[in-house]
Motif scaffolding. Structure first.
Motif, PDB file in Angstrom:
ATOM      1  N   VAL A  31      71.962 103.742 -27.929  1.00  0.00           N
ATOM      2  CA  VAL A  31      72.548 104.944 -28.853  1.00  0.00           C
ATOM      3  C   VAL A  31      71.630 105.912 -28.925  1.00  0.00           C
ATOM      4  O   VAL A  31      72.005 107.150 -28.622  1.00  0.00           O
ATOM      5  CB  VAL A  31      72.831 104.148 -29.985  1.00  0.00           C
ATOM      6  N   ASP A  32      70.578 105.544 -29.624  1.00  0.00           N
ATOM      7  CA  ASP A  32      69.533 106.660 -30.101  1.00  0.00           C
ATOM      8  C   ASP A  32      68.432 106.761 -29.094  1.00  0.00           C
ATOM      9  O   ASP A  32      67.573 107.947 -29.000  1.00  0.00           O
ATOM     10  CB  ASP A  32      69.186 106.771 -31.433  1.00  0.00           C
ATOM     11  N   GLY A  33      68.363 106.101 -27.944  1.00  0.00           N
ATOM     12  CA  GLY A  33      66.898 105.986 -27.310  1.00  0.00           C
ATOM     13  C   GLY A  33      65.954 105.478 -28.018  1.00  0.00           C
ATOM     14  O   GLY A  33      66.012 105.090 -29.055  1.00  0.00           O
ATOM     15  N   ILE A  34      64.583 105.658 -27.433  1.00  0.00           N
ATOM     16  CA  ILE A  34      63.357 105.147 -28.150  1.00  0.00           C
ATOM     17  C   ILE A  34      62.282 105.828 -27.826  1.00  0.00           C
ATOM     18  O   ILE A  34      62.269 106.327 -26.507  1.00  0.00           O
ATOM     19  CB  ILE A  34      63.169 103.493 -27.811  1.00  0.00           C
ATOM     20  N   GLY A  35      61.519 106.166 -28.626  1.00  0.00           N
ATOM     21  CA  GLY A  35      60.336 106.891 -28.656  1.00  0.00           C
ATOM     22  C   GLY A  35      58.782 106.241 -28.063  1.00  0.00           C
ATOM     23  O   GLY A  35      58.978 104.934 -28.058  1.00  0.00           O
ATOM     24  N   LEU A  36      58.089 107.056 -27.432  1.00  0.00           N
ATOM     25  CA  LEU A  36      57.248 106.373 -26.781  1.00  0.00           C
ATOM     26  C   LEU A  36      56.202 105.413 -27.911  1.00  0.00           C
ATOM     27  O   LEU A  36      55.610 104.372 -27.424  1.00  0.00           O
ATOM     28  CB  LEU A  36      56.117 107.435 -26.182  1.00  0.00           C
ATOM     29  N   ALA A  37      56.027 105.875 -29.172  1.00  0.00           N
ATOM     30  CA  ALA A  37      55.354 104.983 -30.072  1.00  0.00           C
ATOM     31  C   ALA A  37      55.793 103.546 -30.327  1.00  0.00           C
ATOM     32  O   ALA A  37      55.090 102.616 -30.129  1.00  0.00           O
ATOM     33  CB  ALA A  37      55.143 105.938 -31.120  1.00  0.00           C
ATOM     34  N   ALA A  38      57.130 103.684 -30.325  1.00  0.00           N
ATOM     35  CA  ALA A  38      58.022 102.515 -30.476  1.00  0.00           C
ATOM     36  C   ALA A  38      57.790 101.745 -29.346  1.00  0.00           C
ATOM     37  O   ALA A  38      57.793 100.559 -29.410  1.00  0.00           O
ATOM     38  CB  ALA A  38      59.484 102.626 -30.886  1.00  0.00           C
ATOM     39  N   ILE A  39      57.960 102.298 -28.168  1.00  0.00           N
ATOM     40  CA  ILE A  39      57.923 101.206 -26.861  1.00  0.00           C
ATOM     41  C   ILE A  39      56.338 100.795 -26.744  1.00  0.00           C
ATOM     42  O   ILE A  39      56.355  99.482 -26.377  1.00  0.00           O
ATOM     43  CB  ILE A  39      57.944 102.336 -25.750  1.00  0.00           C
ATOM     44  N   SER A  69      64.269 115.483 -28.155  1.00  0.00           N
ATOM     45  CA  SER A  69      63.938 114.230 -28.767  1.00  0.00           C
ATOM     46  C   SER A  69      62.599 113.749 -28.377  1.00  0.00           C
ATOM     47  O   SER A  69      61.929 112.974 -29.173  1.00  0.00           O
ATOM     48  CB  SER A  69      65.207 113.528 -29.343  1.00  0.00           C
ATOM     49  N   ARG A  70      62.567 114.029 -27.017  1.00  0.00           N
ATOM     50  CA  ARG A  70      61.598 113.067 -26.348  1.00  0.00           C
ATOM     51  C   ARG A  70      61.587 111.758 -26.375  1.00  0.00           C
ATOM     52  O   ARG A  70      60.613 110.829 -25.935  1.00  0.00           O
ATOM     53  CB  ARG A  70      60.105 113.380 -26.722  1.00  0.00           C
ATOM     54  N   ARG A  71      62.871 111.029 -26.583  1.00  0.00           N
ATOM     55  CA  ARG A  71      63.184 109.836 -26.341  1.00  0.00           C
ATOM     56  C   ARG A  71      63.731 109.400 -25.185  1.00  0.00           C
ATOM     57  O   ARG A  71      64.199 110.023 -24.563  1.00  0.00           O
ATOM     58  CB  ARG A  71      64.246 109.385 -27.970  1.00  0.00           C
ATOM     59  N   TYR A  72      63.686 108.059 -24.863  1.00  0.00           N
ATOM     60  CA  TYR A  72      63.952 107.437 -23.693  1.00  0.00           C
ATOM     61  C   TYR A  72      64.762 106.686 -23.615  1.00  0.00           C
ATOM     62  O   TYR A  72      65.290 106.115 -24.756  1.00  0.00           O
ATOM     63  CB  TYR A  72      62.683 106.366 -23.117  1.00  0.00           C
ATOM     64  N   ALA A  73      65.900 106.787 -22.485  1.00  0.00           N
ATOM     65  CA  ALA A  73      67.350 105.961 -22.500  1.00  0.00           C
ATOM     66  C   ALA A  73      67.421 105.531 -21.002  1.00  0.00           C
ATOM     67  O   ALA A  73      66.526 106.172 -20.027  1.00  0.00           O
ATOM     68  CB  ALA A  73      68.187 106.950 -22.806  1.00  0.00           C
TER      69      ALA A  73
END
Length: 288
Positions: A31-39, A69-73
């Protein structure tokens, strides 16, 4: 002489494993993707390694990064592969009619489970008309292979080597969480399943919940899932076990025939059309 793998071969295989694990991780954040820090935190990879693998996935269009957002999907290529895979492996669609027929004919609950490596996951159930039902298995439950009738049928359908490997891999969890399904207890049940052609779970998960199961195979023989029917113990005398085993075997054959028809791969034009229809994403920006 035995051929030995080079260090480079091992390193390359490790990179592939890590990249695929990242792809699965990103896929859980649709839904919202995930950021590098969380990855980095969830994968336990260091930041440079995670960034390098993300860039490789982005070059392959398997992953995209939102410019804002720089988030990944997941990227457009996963959409293409998912559509292609659904045409070949959508077991739920292929099995739906059989599940409904089994529940209607038996009056009990029919289940469809899929194999995930050394585990079984229940993905659907159809309730029959009999008013007393068992609740040992629910949709979404994940069990080691061997726990439950469908799961046991899958385990018994594996080769001796793969069966032993699955039991060894799950031994600790089986002993701890399902002592009645410990490897030594399962081995005679596996032999019985192979001899009969269907499995019987004699109340090993819940005492009054018995079930019968049959494995499902893809063309080529790979074990992909199982059908099972569960009922209270008073409805599971040996004659009815055999009756349900025969019904499950018939429906399994029907499903496997449908899978064989669905296994024809789309041609290049169909694949190209799917890529053109894929949702637009953020593209391969620099991973950061």
């Amino acid at each position: 002489m035995t051929e030995q793998k080079s260090v480079g071969d091992t390193s390359g295989a490790q990179s592939v494993d890590r990249a695929l694990a990242l792809l699965s991780l990103i896929g859980r954040h649709t839904v919202d993707g995930i950021g590098l820090a969380a990855i980095v935190e969830e994968s336990r990879l260091n930041r440079p390694t995670a960034r390098r693998l993300l860039l490789a996935l982005m070059r392959a269009r398997m992953v995209e990064q939102d410019a804002g957002s720089r988030r990944y999907a997941l990227g457009e290529e996963t959409y293409v592969l998912g559509v292609l895979a659904a045409q070949r492996f959508n077991l739920m669609d292929v099995a739906q009619d059989s599940l409904s027929d089994l529940a209607k004919q038996s009056g009990d609950t029919a289940f469809l489970s899929v194999r995930r490596d050394a585990f079984s996951v229940c993905i659907h159930k159809e309730e029959g008309a009999f008013p007393i039902r068992t609740h040992a298995l629910q949709v979404g439950y994940r069990h080691p292979l061997g726990v439950g009738a469908g799961s046991l049928a899958m385990l018994a359908a594996l080769s001796d080597e793969d069966c032993a490997e699955a039991l060894a891999r799950n031994a600790v969890q089986l002993e701890r969480d399902f002592p009645d399904c410990a490897p030594d207890r399962l081995k005679p049940l596996i032999a019985d399943t192979r001899a009969r052609g269907y499995s019987v779970n004699p109340g090993l998960v819940l005492k009054n919940s018995w079930a019968v199961g049959v494995a499902l195979h893809q063309p080529g023989g790979r074990v992909v899932g199982a059908l099972s029917i569960a009922a209270i113990d008073s409805r599971m005398d040996p004659a009815r076990q055999a009756e349900l085993g025969a019904a499950l075997t018939r429906e399994a054959a029907r499903i496997e025939a449908r899978l064989a028809k669905a296994f024809a791969l789309p041609d290049a034009k169909e694949t190209a059309a799917l890529r053109r229809s894929a949702p637009l994403g953020g593209g391969a920006a620099a991973a950061q």
